[in-house]
Design a protein around this motif. Sequence first.
Motif, PDB file in Angstrom:
ATOM      1  N   LEU A 142       0.539  24.419  64.213  1.00  0.00           N
ATOM      2  CA  LEU A 142       1.723  24.696  65.029  1.00  0.00           C
ATOM      3  C   LEU A 142       2.972  24.024  64.463  1.00  0.00           C
ATOM      4  O   LEU A 142       4.058  24.571  64.521  1.00  0.00           O
ATOM      5  CB  LEU A 142       1.506  24.202  66.465  1.00  0.00           C
ATOM      6  N   ARG A 143       2.798  22.841  63.924  1.00  0.00           N
ATOM      7  CA  ARG A 143       3.927  22.058  63.436  1.00  0.00           C
ATOM      8  C   ARG A 143       4.017  22.011  61.914  1.00  0.00           C
ATOM      9  O   ARG A 143       4.997  21.530  61.366  1.00  0.00           O
ATOM     10  CB  ARG A 143       3.828  20.622  63.954  1.00  0.00           C
ATOM     11  N   ARG A 144       2.986  22.470  61.254  1.00  0.00           N
ATOM     12  CA  ARG A 144       2.928  22.349  59.792  1.00  0.00           C
ATOM     13  C   ARG A 144       2.698  23.730  59.175  1.00  0.00           C
ATOM     14  O   ARG A 144       1.567  24.213  59.128  1.00  0.00           O
ATOM     15  CB  ARG A 144       1.815  21.391  59.400  1.00  0.00           C
ATOM     16  N   ALA A 145       3.749  24.306  58.675  1.00  0.00           N
ATOM     17  CA  ALA A 145       3.688  25.659  58.126  1.00  0.00           C
ATOM     18  C   ALA A 145       2.679  25.782  56.981  1.00  0.00           C
ATOM     19  O   ALA A 145       2.034  26.822  56.829  1.00  0.00           O
ATOM     20  CB  ALA A 145       5.067  26.111  57.660  1.00  0.00           C
ATOM     21  N   ALA A 146       2.512  24.733  56.203  1.00  0.00           N
ATOM     22  CA  ALA A 146       1.595  24.788  55.061  1.00  0.00           C
ATOM     23  C   ALA A 146       0.149  24.970  55.505  1.00  0.00           C
ATOM     24  O   ALA A 146      -0.683  25.471  54.755  1.00  0.00           O
ATOM     25  CB  ALA A 146       1.718  23.513  54.227  1.00  0.00           C
ATOM     26  N   VAL A 147      -0.155  24.586  56.730  1.00  0.00           N
ATOM     27  CA  VAL A 147      -1.525  24.654  57.241  1.00  0.00           C
ATOM     28  C   VAL A 147      -1.818  26.024  57.872  1.00  0.00           C
ATOM     29  O   VAL A 147      -2.963  26.433  57.976  1.00  0.00           O
ATOM     30  CB  VAL A 147      -1.759  23.512  58.262  1.00  0.00           C
ATOM     31  N   ARG A 148      -0.790  26.753  58.255  1.00  0.00           N
ATOM     32  CA  ARG A 148      -0.983  28.022  58.982  1.00  0.00           C
ATOM     33  C   ARG A 148      -1.874  29.038  58.268  1.00  0.00           C
ATOM     34  O   ARG A 148      -2.736  29.641  58.905  1.00  0.00           O
ATOM     35  CB  ARG A 148       0.369  28.645  59.307  1.00  0.00           C
ATOM     36  N   PRO A 149      -1.701  29.261  56.974  1.00  0.00           N
ATOM     37  CA  PRO A 149      -2.573  30.257  56.329  1.00  0.00           C
ATOM     38  C   PRO A 149      -4.058  29.882  56.401  1.00  0.00           C
ATOM     39  O   PRO A 149      -4.911  30.751  56.540  1.00  0.00           O
ATOM     40  CB  PRO A 149      -2.093  30.287  54.874  1.00  0.00           C
ATOM     41  N   ILE A 150      -4.357  28.599  56.346  1.00  0.00           N
ATOM     42  CA  ILE A 150      -5.742  28.170  56.411  1.00  0.00           C
ATOM     43  C   ILE A 150      -6.261  28.299  57.842  1.00  0.00           C
ATOM     44  O   ILE A 150      -7.394  28.710  58.067  1.00  0.00           O
ATOM     45  CB  ILE A 150      -5.909  26.716  55.899  1.00  0.00           C
ATOM     46  N   ALA A 151      -5.422  27.992  58.817  1.00  0.00           N
ATOM     47  CA  ALA A 151      -5.809  28.177  60.218  1.00  0.00           C
ATOM     48  C   ALA A 151      -6.059  29.663  60.491  1.00  0.00           C
ATOM     49  O   ALA A 151      -6.989  30.026  61.222  1.00  0.00           O
ATOM     50  CB  ALA A 151      -4.737  27.629  61.145  1.00  0.00           C
ATOM     51  N   ALA A 187      -8.919  19.721  54.370  1.00  0.00           N
ATOM     52  CA  ALA A 187      -9.847  19.433  55.464  1.00  0.00           C
ATOM     53  C   ALA A 187     -10.129  20.690  56.282  1.00  0.00           C
ATOM     54  O   ALA A 187     -11.282  20.974  56.628  1.00  0.00           O
ATOM     55  CB  ALA A 187      -9.281  18.336  56.358  1.00  0.00           C
ATOM     56  N   LEU A 188      -9.095  21.451  56.567  1.00  0.00           N
ATOM     57  CA  LEU A 188      -9.267  22.675  57.351  1.00  0.00           C
ATOM     58  C   LEU A 188     -10.045  23.722  56.568  1.00  0.00           C
ATOM     59  O   LEU A 188     -10.892  24.424  57.120  1.00  0.00           O
ATOM     60  CB  LEU A 188      -7.902  23.216  57.776  1.00  0.00           C
TER      61      LEU A 188
END
Length: 178
Positions: free
Chosen positions: A114-123, A59-60
């Motif tokens: 902030l809470r989900r490391a897997a999402v950080r690279p996409i953010a 989604a991101l």
Amino acid sequence: MARRYDPERSQRIIDAAIRVVGERGIAGLSHRAVAAEADVPLGSTTYHFASLDDLLVAALHQANEACKRDLDARKELADPDTDLATELARLVDEMVTRDRVRTELEYELYLAALRRAAVRPIAAEWVDLMTEVIARRTDRDTARALAALADGLCLQVLLTGREFDREQARVMFARLIR
């Protein structure tokens, strides 16, 4: 029972996830809620996206792609004959007024990192994307500062409900550009 060929199912699930987050926030995101919104069996969501983090990443990533298209379409940001501070102030103004619902949704997805490391690279892609667009007109360090200011201004307006002052923002952007 024969399987139905549905090449768009994965995309429908991503779109449904974005709608669920828009309506209920990250806390309301579940495979069950997405399946209901997409009108697909629950097993389809877990087949295409094993975890909620996988779904958030998709989604991101889609939100980032839409932002990239929008930024690329803003030729004024790349035009050396336009005032960069004015264009950045206009961009932020549009994000918090005309595109407010979309901007709120995108920030909600980004903040999930902030809470989900897997999402950080996409953010982080969003930060890099904004920096790259601005760096066409200025040095990289200034571009990073301008992107951070744009993010900060957006968050302040979204969180406080205060009116956005485009002229004040233009002045702040201009100070960093000097």
